[in-house]
Scaffold this motif. Structure first.
Motif, PDB file in Angstrom:
ATOM      1  N   SER A  97     -12.049  11.546  29.050  1.00  0.00           N
ATOM      2  CA  SER A  97     -11.037  11.847  28.049  1.00  0.00           C
ATOM      3  C   SER A  97     -11.701  12.110  26.706  1.00  0.00           C
ATOM      4  CB  SER A  97     -10.080  10.671  27.942  1.00  0.00           C
ATOM      5  OG  SER A  97      -9.259  10.817  26.823  1.00  0.00           O
ATOM      6  N   PRO A  98     -11.245  13.135  25.971  1.00  0.00           N
ATOM      7  CA  PRO A  98     -11.820  13.372  24.648  1.00  0.00           C
ATOM      8  C   PRO A  98     -11.618  12.183  23.710  1.00  0.00           C
ATOM      9  CG  PRO A  98     -10.336  15.153  25.249  1.00  0.00           C
ATOM     10  CD  PRO A  98     -10.257  14.115  26.328  1.00  0.00           C
ATOM     11  N   THR A  99     -10.552  11.434  23.902  1.00  0.00           N
ATOM     12  CA  THR A  99     -10.303  10.294  23.029  1.00  0.00           C
ATOM     13  C   THR A  99     -11.270   9.152  23.322  1.00  0.00           C
ATOM     14  OG1 THR A  99      -8.623   9.450  24.536  1.00  0.00           O
ATOM     15  CG2 THR A  99      -7.869  10.832  22.717  1.00  0.00           C
ATOM     16  N   ALA A 100     -11.867   9.148  24.503  1.00  0.00           N
ATOM     17  CA  ALA A 100     -12.818   8.088  24.832  1.00  0.00           C
ATOM     18  C   ALA A 100     -14.067   8.192  23.966  1.00  0.00           C
ATOM     19  CB  ALA A 100     -13.190   8.149  26.305  1.00  0.00           C
ATOM     20  N   TRP A 101     -14.339   9.383  23.448  1.00  0.00           N
ATOM     21  CA  TRP A 101     -15.546   9.593  22.661  1.00  0.00           C
ATOM     22  C   TRP A 101     -15.263   9.619  21.163  1.00  0.00           C
ATOM     23  CZ3 TRP A 101     -19.598   8.888  25.571  1.00  0.00           C
ATOM     24  CH2 TRP A 101     -19.507   9.156  26.914  1.00  0.00           C
ATOM     25  N   ALA A 102     -14.000   9.482  20.773  1.00  0.00           N
ATOM     26  CA  ALA A 102     -13.653   9.541  19.355  1.00  0.00           C
ATOM     27  C   ALA A 102     -14.102   8.254  18.655  1.00  0.00           C
ATOM     28  CB  ALA A 102     -12.155   9.729  19.191  1.00  0.00           C
ATOM     29  N   ILE A 103     -14.624   8.408  17.475  1.00  0.00           N
ATOM     30  CA  ILE A 103     -15.053   7.252  16.698  1.00  0.00           C
ATOM     31  C   ILE A 103     -13.887   6.835  15.805  1.00  0.00           C
ATOM     32  CG2 ILE A 103     -16.638   6.421  14.934  1.00  0.00           C
ATOM     33  CD1 ILE A 103     -18.662   8.461  16.030  1.00  0.00           C
ATOM     34  N   ALA A 104     -13.490   5.620  15.932  1.00  0.00           N
ATOM     35  CA  ALA A 104     -12.393   5.108  15.115  1.00  0.00           C
ATOM     36  C   ALA A 104     -12.957   4.081  14.137  1.00  0.00           C
ATOM     37  CB  ALA A 104     -11.333   4.476  15.996  1.00  0.00           C
ATOM     38  N   THR A 105     -12.770   4.328  12.877  1.00  0.00           N
ATOM     39  CA  THR A 105     -13.234   3.396  11.863  1.00  0.00           C
ATOM     40  C   THR A 105     -12.016   2.846  11.136  1.00  0.00           C
ATOM     41  OG1 THR A 105     -15.221   4.696  11.551  1.00  0.00           O
ATOM     42  CG2 THR A 105     -14.691   3.118   9.834  1.00  0.00           C
ATOM     43  N   THR A 106     -11.930   1.565  11.054  1.00  0.00           N
ATOM     44  CA  THR A 106     -10.824   0.952  10.328  1.00  0.00           C
ATOM     45  C   THR A 106     -11.391  -0.004   9.288  1.00  0.00           C
ATOM     46  OG1 THR A 106     -10.665  -0.823  11.944  1.00  0.00           O
ATOM     47  CG2 THR A 106      -9.254   1.081  12.298  1.00  0.00           C
ATOM     48  N   LEU A 107     -10.713  -0.082   8.201  1.00  0.00           N
ATOM     49  CA  LEU A 107     -11.097  -1.005   7.144  1.00  0.00           C
ATOM     50  C   LEU A 107     -10.090  -2.141   7.130  1.00  0.00           C
ATOM     51  CD1 LEU A 107     -11.861   1.586   4.334  1.00  0.00           C
ATOM     52  CD2 LEU A 107     -13.505   0.389   5.760  1.00  0.00           C
ATOM     53  N   SER A 108     -10.585  -3.366   7.028  1.00  0.00           N
ATOM     54  CA  SER A 108      -9.672  -4.497   7.045  1.00  0.00           C
ATOM     55  C   SER A 108      -8.799  -4.511   5.793  1.00  0.00           C
ATOM     56  CB  SER A 108     -10.441  -5.810   7.170  1.00  0.00           C
ATOM     57  OG  SER A 108     -11.345  -5.926   6.096  1.00  0.00           O
ATOM     58  N   SER A 109      -9.340  -4.082   4.667  1.00  0.00           N
ATOM     59  CA  SER A 109      -8.536  -3.964   3.448  1.00  0.00           C
ATOM     60  C   SER A 109      -8.980  -2.698   2.742  1.00  0.00           C
ATOM     61  CB  SER A 109      -8.713  -5.196   2.560  1.00  0.00           C
ATOM     62  OG  SER A 109     -10.070  -5.335   2.207  1.00  0.00           O
ATOM     63  N   PRO A 110      -8.308  -1.584   3.019  1.00  0.00           N
ATOM     64  CA  PRO A 110      -8.722  -0.324   2.428  1.00  0.00           C
ATOM     65  C   PRO A 110      -8.530  -0.345   0.914  1.00  0.00           C
ATOM     66  CG  PRO A 110      -6.669  -0.066   3.627  1.00  0.00           C
ATOM     67  CD  PRO A 110      -7.163  -1.443   3.890  1.00  0.00           C
ATOM     68  N   PRO A 111      -9.419   0.330   0.183  1.00  0.00           N
ATOM     69  CA  PRO A 111      -9.300   0.340  -1.273  1.00  0.00           C
ATOM     70  C   PRO A 111      -8.065   1.139  -1.699  1.00  0.00           C
ATOM     71  CG  PRO A 111     -11.012   1.843  -0.583  1.00  0.00           C
ATOM     72  CD  PRO A 111     -10.556   1.107   0.640  1.00  0.00           C
ATOM     73  N   SER A 112      -7.550   0.807  -2.835  1.00  0.00           N
ATOM     74  CA  SER A 112      -6.388   1.537  -3.345  1.00  0.00           C
ATOM     75  C   SER A 112      -6.859   2.899  -3.860  1.00  0.00           C
ATOM     76  CB  SER A 112      -5.712   0.750  -4.464  1.00  0.00           C
ATOM     77  OG  SER A 112      -6.569   0.691  -5.590  1.00  0.00           O
ATOM     78  N   LEU A 113      -5.920   3.805  -3.980  1.00  0.00           N
ATOM     79  CA  LEU A 113      -6.238   5.133  -4.485  1.00  0.00           C
ATOM     80  C   LEU A 113      -6.781   5.056  -5.900  1.00  0.00           C
ATOM     81  CD1 LEU A 113      -6.204   8.177  -4.101  1.00  0.00           C
ATOM     82  CD2 LEU A 113      -3.836   8.188  -4.873  1.00  0.00           C
ATOM     83  N   ARG A 114      -6.242   4.191  -6.710  1.00  0.00           N
ATOM     84  CA  ARG A 114      -6.683   4.030  -8.091  1.00  0.00           C
ATOM     85  C   ARG A 114      -8.146   3.561  -8.133  1.00  0.00           C
ATOM     86  NH1 ARG A 114      -2.317   1.428 -11.634  1.00  0.00           N
ATOM     87  NH2 ARG A 114      -1.508   3.480 -11.211  1.00  0.00           N
ATOM     88  N   ALA A 115      -8.531   2.647  -7.260  1.00  0.00           N
ATOM     89  CA  ALA A 115      -9.907   2.158  -7.227  1.00  0.00           C
ATOM     90  C   ALA A 115     -10.873   3.248  -6.784  1.00  0.00           C
ATOM     91  CB  ALA A 115     -10.006   0.941  -6.307  1.00  0.00           C
ATOM     92  N   VAL A 116     -10.434   4.088  -5.844  1.00  0.00           N
ATOM     93  CA  VAL A 116     -11.291   5.173  -5.372  1.00  0.00           C
ATOM     94  C   VAL A 116     -11.476   6.211  -6.462  1.00  0.00           C
ATOM     95  CG1 VAL A 116     -11.437   7.059  -3.706  1.00  0.00           C
ATOM     96  CG2 VAL A 116     -10.665   4.811  -2.955  1.00  0.00           C
ATOM     97  N   LEU A 117     -10.404   6.549  -7.175  1.00  0.00           N
ATOM     98  CA  LEU A 117     -10.490   7.586  -8.211  1.00  0.00           C
ATOM     99  C   LEU A 117     -11.279   7.124  -9.430  1.00  0.00           C
ATOM    100  CD1 LEU A 117      -6.903   9.097  -8.051  1.00  0.00           C
ATOM    101  CD2 LEU A 117      -9.007  10.051  -7.131  1.00  0.00           C
ATOM    102  N   SER A 118     -11.252   5.841  -9.723  1.00  0.00           N
ATOM    103  CA  SER A 118     -11.967   5.358 -10.895  1.00  0.00           C
ATOM    104  C   SER A 118     -13.441   5.121 -10.627  1.00  0.00           C
ATOM    105  CB  SER A 118     -11.331   4.058 -11.407  1.00  0.00           C
ATOM    106  OG  SER A 118     -11.507   3.025 -10.449  1.00  0.00           O
ATOM    107  N   ALA A 119     -13.870   5.137  -9.388  1.00  0.00           N
ATOM    108  CA  ALA A 119     -15.272   4.878  -9.050  1.00  0.00           C
ATOM    109  C   ALA A 119     -16.147   6.056  -9.307  1.00  0.00           C
ATOM    110  CB  ALA A 119     -15.382   4.477  -7.600  1.00  0.00           C
TER     111      ALA A 119
END
Length: 72
Positions: A50-72
């Motif tokens: 299955s193509p999904t068997a080879w997909a890399i899934a990355t998850t963040l336990s607490s993703p950064p907020s948009l404001r934190a990403v834009l200010s970095a």
């Protein structure tokens, strides 16, 4: 029978497509459909990857907020 030889040599992973490629490389005149019919008659099948068997899934336990990403 060469189909069974190649199927067993691949530990049962090769299906009709790969066995067709191998037999054509050996100079045999075969078609994928003919190999598929013969394999079905013999009760053999390859492993479907299955193509999904080879997909890399990355998850963040607490993703950064948009404001934190834009200010970095």
């Amino acid at each position: 029978m060469k189909i069974l030889v190649h199927h067993r040599a691949s530990d049962g992973t090769y299906g009709s497509s790969l066995i067709t490629v191998v037999l054509l490389a050996e100079g045999e005149r075969v078609s994928k459909n003919a190999i598929a019919v013969i394999m079905a008659d013999l009760g053999t099948e390859g492993i479907v990857r299955s193509p999904t068997a080879w997909a890399i899934a990355t998850t963040l336990s607490s993703p950064p907020s948009l404001r934190a990403v834009l200010s970095a």
